[in-house]
Write a protein that holds these residues in place. Structure first.
Motif, PDB file in Angstrom:
ATOM      1  N   TYR A   1      32.389 -62.262  54.388  1.00 13.54           N
ATOM      2  CA  TYR A   1      32.615 -62.409  52.952  1.00 13.54           C
ATOM      3  C   TYR A   1      31.722 -61.427  52.195  1.00 13.54           C
ATOM      4  CZ  TYR A   1      33.023 -64.469  48.324  1.00 13.54           C
ATOM      5  OH  TYR A   1      33.263 -64.657  46.978  1.00 13.54           O
ATOM      6  N   GLY A   2      32.320 -60.693  51.258  1.00 13.37           N
ATOM      7  CA  GLY A   2      31.547 -59.724  50.502  1.00 13.37           C
ATOM      8  C   GLY A   2      31.565 -59.965  49.004  1.00 13.37           C
ATOM      9  N   GLY A   3      32.719 -60.377  48.482  1.00 12.59           N
ATOM     10  CA  GLY A   3      32.861 -60.574  47.048  1.00 12.59           C
ATOM     11  C   GLY A   3      33.255 -59.287  46.353  1.00 12.59           C
ATOM     12  N   GLY A   4      33.983 -59.413  45.266  1.00 10.98           N
ATOM     13  CA  GLY A   4      34.415 -58.232  44.536  1.00 10.98           C
ATOM     14  C   GLY A   4      35.494 -58.590  43.537  1.00 10.98           C
ATOM     15  N   GLU A   5      36.162 -57.578  43.029  1.00 10.25           N
ATOM     16  CA  GLU A   5      37.144 -57.790  41.974  1.00 10.25           C
ATOM     17  C   GLU A   5      38.244 -56.746  42.071  1.00 10.25           C
ATOM     18  OE1 GLU A   5      37.204 -58.264  37.087  1.00 10.25           O
ATOM     19  OE2 GLU A   5      35.404 -57.575  38.127  1.00 10.25           O
ATOM     20  N   ILE A   6      39.499 -57.186  41.965  1.00 10.93           N
ATOM     21  CA  ILE A   6      40.651 -56.282  41.949  1.00 10.93           C
ATOM     22  C   ILE A   6      41.560 -56.700  40.792  1.00 10.93           C
ATOM     23  CG2 ILE A   6      42.665 -55.429  43.188  1.00 10.93           C
ATOM     24  CD1 ILE A   6      41.234 -55.919  45.789  1.00 10.93           C
ATOM     25  N   ARG A   7      41.929 -55.730  39.963  1.00 13.03           N
ATOM     26  CA  ARG A   7      42.770 -55.993  38.796  1.00 13.03           C
ATOM     27  C   ARG A   7      44.016 -55.114  38.881  1.00 13.03           C
ATOM     28  NH1 ARG A   7      39.001 -58.049  34.720  1.00 13.03           N
ATOM     29  NH2 ARG A   7      40.147 -57.113  32.984  1.00 13.03           N
ATOM     30  N   GLN A   8      45.179 -55.708  38.576  1.00 10.81           N
ATOM     31  CA  GLN A   8      46.441 -54.961  38.662  1.00 10.81           C
ATOM     32  C   GLN A   8      47.229 -55.170  37.369  1.00 10.81           C
ATOM     33  OE1 GLN A   8      50.224 -55.786  41.316  1.00 10.81           O
ATOM     34  NE2 GLN A   8      48.715 -54.699  42.557  1.00 10.81           N
ATOM     35  N   GLU A   9      47.329 -54.121  36.590  1.00  9.46           N
ATOM     36  CA  GLU A   9      48.076 -54.177  35.334  1.00  9.46           C
ATOM     37  C   GLU A   9      49.562 -53.978  35.608  1.00  9.46           C
ATOM     38  OE1 GLU A   9      49.281 -54.810  31.878  1.00  9.46           O
ATOM     39  OE2 GLU A   9      47.089 -54.559  31.845  1.00  9.46           O
ATOM     40  N   THR A  10      50.388 -54.939  35.160  1.00 11.99           N
ATOM     41  CA  THR A  10      51.838 -54.838  35.345  1.00 11.99           C
ATOM     42  C   THR A  10      52.596 -54.944  34.035  1.00 11.99           C
ATOM     43  OG1 THR A  10      52.157 -57.231  35.678  1.00 11.99           O
ATOM     44  CG2 THR A  10      51.632 -55.899  37.628  1.00 11.99           C
ATOM     45  N   GLY A  11      51.895 -55.333  32.961  1.00 12.38           N
ATOM     46  CA  GLY A  11      52.558 -55.504  31.680  1.00 12.38           C
ATOM     47  C   GLY A  11      53.416 -56.744  31.593  1.00 12.38           C
ATOM     48  N   ALA A  12      53.231 -57.677  32.520  1.00 14.67           N
ATOM     49  CA  ALA A  12      54.045 -58.889  32.545  1.00 14.67           C
ATOM     50  C   ALA A  12      53.748 -59.789  31.351  1.00 14.67           C
ATOM     51  CB  ALA A  12      53.797 -59.653  33.841  1.00 14.67           C
ATOM     52  N   ALA A  13      54.664 -60.723  31.088  1.00 14.63           N
ATOM     53  CA  ALA A  13      54.522 -61.632  29.946  1.00 14.63           C
ATOM     54  C   ALA A  13      53.512 -62.734  30.202  1.00 14.63           C
ATOM     55  CB  ALA A  13      55.881 -62.238  29.598  1.00 14.63           C
ATOM     56  N   VAL A  14      53.093 -62.899  31.442  1.00 13.24           N
ATOM     57  CA  VAL A  14      52.058 -63.875  31.780  1.00 13.24           C
ATOM     58  C   VAL A  14      50.996 -63.179  32.616  1.00 13.24           C
ATOM     59  CG1 VAL A  14      53.581 -65.881  31.714  1.00 13.24           C
ATOM     60  CG2 VAL A  14      53.272 -64.638  33.858  1.00 13.24           C
ATOM     61  N   THR A  15      49.814 -63.758  32.625  1.00  9.16           N
ATOM     62  CA  THR A  15      48.711 -63.204  33.404  1.00  9.16           C
ATOM     63  C   THR A  15      48.247 -64.243  34.417  1.00  9.16           C
ATOM     64  OG1 THR A  15      47.978 -61.867  31.534  1.00  9.16           O
ATOM     65  CG2 THR A  15      46.391 -62.243  33.295  1.00  9.16           C
ATOM     66  N   VAL A  16      48.055 -63.808  35.652  1.00 10.74           N
ATOM     67  CA  VAL A  16      47.569 -64.679  36.716  1.00 10.74           C
ATOM     68  C   VAL A  16      46.180 -64.217  37.128  1.00 10.74           C
ATOM     69  CG1 VAL A  16      47.965 -65.587  39.033  1.00 10.74           C
ATOM     70  CG2 VAL A  16      49.911 -65.085  37.555  1.00 10.74           C
ATOM     71  N   VAL A  17      45.238 -65.144  37.130  1.00 11.74           N
ATOM     72  CA  VAL A  17      43.862 -64.841  37.509  1.00 11.74           C
ATOM     73  C   VAL A  17      43.438 -65.806  38.616  1.00 11.74           C
ATOM     74  CG1 VAL A  17      41.466 -64.695  36.743  1.00 11.74           C
ATOM     75  CG2 VAL A  17      43.316 -64.040  35.183  1.00 11.74           C
ATOM     76  N   ALA A  18      42.838 -65.298  39.662  1.00 12.55           N
ATOM     77  CA  ALA A  18      42.305 -66.126  40.742  1.00 12.55           C
ATOM     78  C   ALA A  18      40.823 -65.828  40.901  1.00 12.55           C
ATOM     79  CB  ALA A  18      43.041 -65.868  42.052  1.00 12.55           C
TER      80      ALA A  18
ATOM     81  N   ALA B   1      43.239 -60.264  39.294  1.00 17.62           N
ATOM     82  CA  ALA B   1      44.004 -60.479  38.072  1.00 17.62           C
ATOM     83  C   ALA B   1      45.268 -59.637  38.133  1.00 17.62           C
ATOM     84  CB  ALA B   1      43.177 -60.112  36.845  1.00 17.62           C
ATOM     85  N   VAL B   2      46.402 -60.245  37.794  1.00 15.51           N
ATOM     86  CA  VAL B   2      47.697 -59.570  37.844  1.00 15.51           C
ATOM     87  C   VAL B   2      48.456 -59.882  36.558  1.00 15.51           C
ATOM     88  CG1 VAL B   2      49.903 -59.349  39.060  1.00 15.51           C
ATOM     89  CG2 VAL B   2      47.803 -59.741  40.354  1.00 15.51           C
ATOM     90  N   GLY B   3      49.054 -58.872  35.953  1.00 15.74           N
ATOM     91  CA  GLY B   3      49.821 -59.075  34.729  1.00 15.74           C
ATOM     92  C   GLY B   3      49.280 -58.221  33.604  1.00 15.74           C
ATOM     93  N   SER B   4      49.311 -58.760  32.394  1.00 16.45           N
ATOM     94  CA  SER B   4      48.716 -58.081  31.239  1.00 16.45           C
ATOM     95  C   SER B   4      47.250 -58.480  31.187  1.00 16.45           C
ATOM     96  CB  SER B   4      49.452 -58.493  29.959  1.00 16.45           C
ATOM     97  OG  SER B   4      50.809 -58.102  30.009  1.00 16.45           O
ATOM     98  N   ILE B   5      46.380 -57.610  31.643  1.00 17.58           N
ATOM     99  CA  ILE B   5      44.999 -58.006  31.936  1.00 17.58           C
ATOM    100  C   ILE B   5      43.979 -57.502  30.913  1.00 17.58           C
ATOM    101  CG2 ILE B   5      45.481 -58.140  34.405  1.00 17.58           C
ATOM    102  CD1 ILE B   5      44.144 -55.410  34.718  1.00 17.58           C
ATOM    103  N   GLY B   6      44.459 -57.047  29.766  1.00 16.91           N
ATOM    104  CA  GLY B   6      43.544 -56.497  28.765  1.00 16.91           C
ATOM    105  C   GLY B   6      42.456 -57.448  28.317  1.00 16.91           C
TER     106      GLY B   6
END
Length: 365
Positions: free
Chosen positions: A169-186, A352-357
């Motif tokens: 286990y290392g930990g970190g962050e990955i964000r993916q902008e898709t412009g979707a109408a909803v945002t999913v965060v884990a 994070a996936v979606g509109s992540i601004g």
């Protein structure tokens, strides 16, 4: 690719032979994969068990990956990739962030630029290095044990020296902008591995936080995370994450929210988790929900056989749902609080996936 190729030609059977004979014996052939396993299964009328097992052995151990058949799977792979929902993508990215370049950090899905690039040599080499006697388990439901042992012995698999890599286990962050109408965060921290001392406590914590309605058409409004979302003033929903592997785990939460208020929802949910003080009443209710989930899952033959296979493969033993439910009785509010403390004390991972601004960064939580 292995999952997509299940049912294609093997050393001794053509794809047509496999399909036609499974139909003739009233059976169903399945293939399912995860980060630590590939599961091949056959569901068949008991009178036709021998024929079903013969096909299962071929599909699970004797694939040949003919180039022209691999080419035919490309469309299917592209469809599989295109229909993934944002929560599936977010969970996959969460593993990549948490475990980085170790085995559990590898995606379950082909990257788009790799579609069509895995040829016969690559797949055959992978099969030869992983489908070994010391890395496989054979389980059955409604099958005589001695007959199953005899079948496993007849597969003639090489023992090999290859062993699975360990997780880090290392930990970190990955964000993916898709412009979707909803945002999913884990968001998750380092959880419990299968059979570890904290596994039962975190299972109870998961149900205290909330995992969705417990009954069909039911409500989840009374869960800790649902109340947090309501208090945030934003629009969304949240659910707890608890994933256990042989030597690692993840524990945290999912948030699905409107992009304009995702920062409020994530912030409030995370603060709620950090400040949570579980009561004896919450633990008692959580234990009941965990035990109900364990026992209700055993009503499904498919879930039972998968549970048996994973336990045998990853731990070398099998604990029945009744025994697992009994072990949950030993969980206390103190053990739950301690397990949550360990998760939050370490590094966090986030996707994070979606509109992540407006999604906060992990170091801002």
């Amino acid at each position: 690719m292995l999952r997509a190729c299940a049912g294609l030609a093997t050393k001794n059977m053509t794809a047509f032979f496999i399909t036609r004979n499974i139909q003739q014996i009233g059976g169903a052939l399945t293939a399912e994969s995860g980060r630590e396993h590939v599961l091949y299964g056959v569901n068949v009328i008991r009178d036709n068990l021998d024929a079903g097992l013969q096909i299962l052995g071929e599909v699970g151990t004797q694939s040949v990956f003919k180039p022209w058949e691999l080419k035919d799977t490309i469309k299917r792979i592209k469809v599989d990739l295109s229909i993934r929902d944002p929560t599936t993508i977010a969970l996959d990215l969460l593993h990549s962030a948490a475990f980085r370049n170790t085995g559990l950090g590898n995606s379950l899905f082909l990257l788009p630029h790799r579609v069509g690039k895995l040829g016969t040599d690559v797949l055959s080499s992978y099969l030869a290095s992983t489908h070994l006697a010391n890395r496989m388990a054979v389980v059955g439901l409604g099958v005589d044990h001695d007959a199953l042992v005899s079948y496993a012995s007849s597969l003639g698999l090489p023992k090999g020296e290859d062993v699975a890599g360990s997780a880090a286990y290392g930990g970190g962050e990955i964000r993916q902008e898709t412009g979707a109408a909803v945002t999913v965060v884990a968001v998750a921290g380092e959880g419990a591995s299968i059979g570890s001392s904290d596994a039962a406590s975190l299972a109870v914590a998961q149900y205290i936080l909330g995992v969705g309605p417990g009954t069909k058409y039911g409500s989840n409004a009374g869960s800790v995370l649902s109340k947090a979302v309501a208090a945030s003033g934003g629009i969304g929903m949240a659910s707890a994450i608890n994933i256990n592997y042989s030597d690692a785990g993840l524990f945290g939460y999912f948030v699905i929210a409107d992009p304009s208020s995702v920062d409020k929802v994530v912030g409030t949910v995370h603060d709620t988790l950090k400040k949570l003080k579980v009561s004896d009443a919450q633990v008692a209710a959580g234990k009941n929900r965990v035990k109900a989930a364990l026992l209700m899952a055993s009503e499904s033959g498919g879930e039972s056989i998968e549970d048996m296979g994973l336990q045998a493969l990853l731990t070398g033993q099998f604990i029945s749902p009744i025994a697992a439910a009994a072990a949950v009785d030993g969980v206390t509010s103190t053990s739950v609080q301690a397990a949550l403390g360990k998760v939050l004390a370490g590094k966090l991972s986030m996707s994070a996936v979606g509109s992540i601004g407006k999604v906060p960064y992990v170091d801002q939580l």
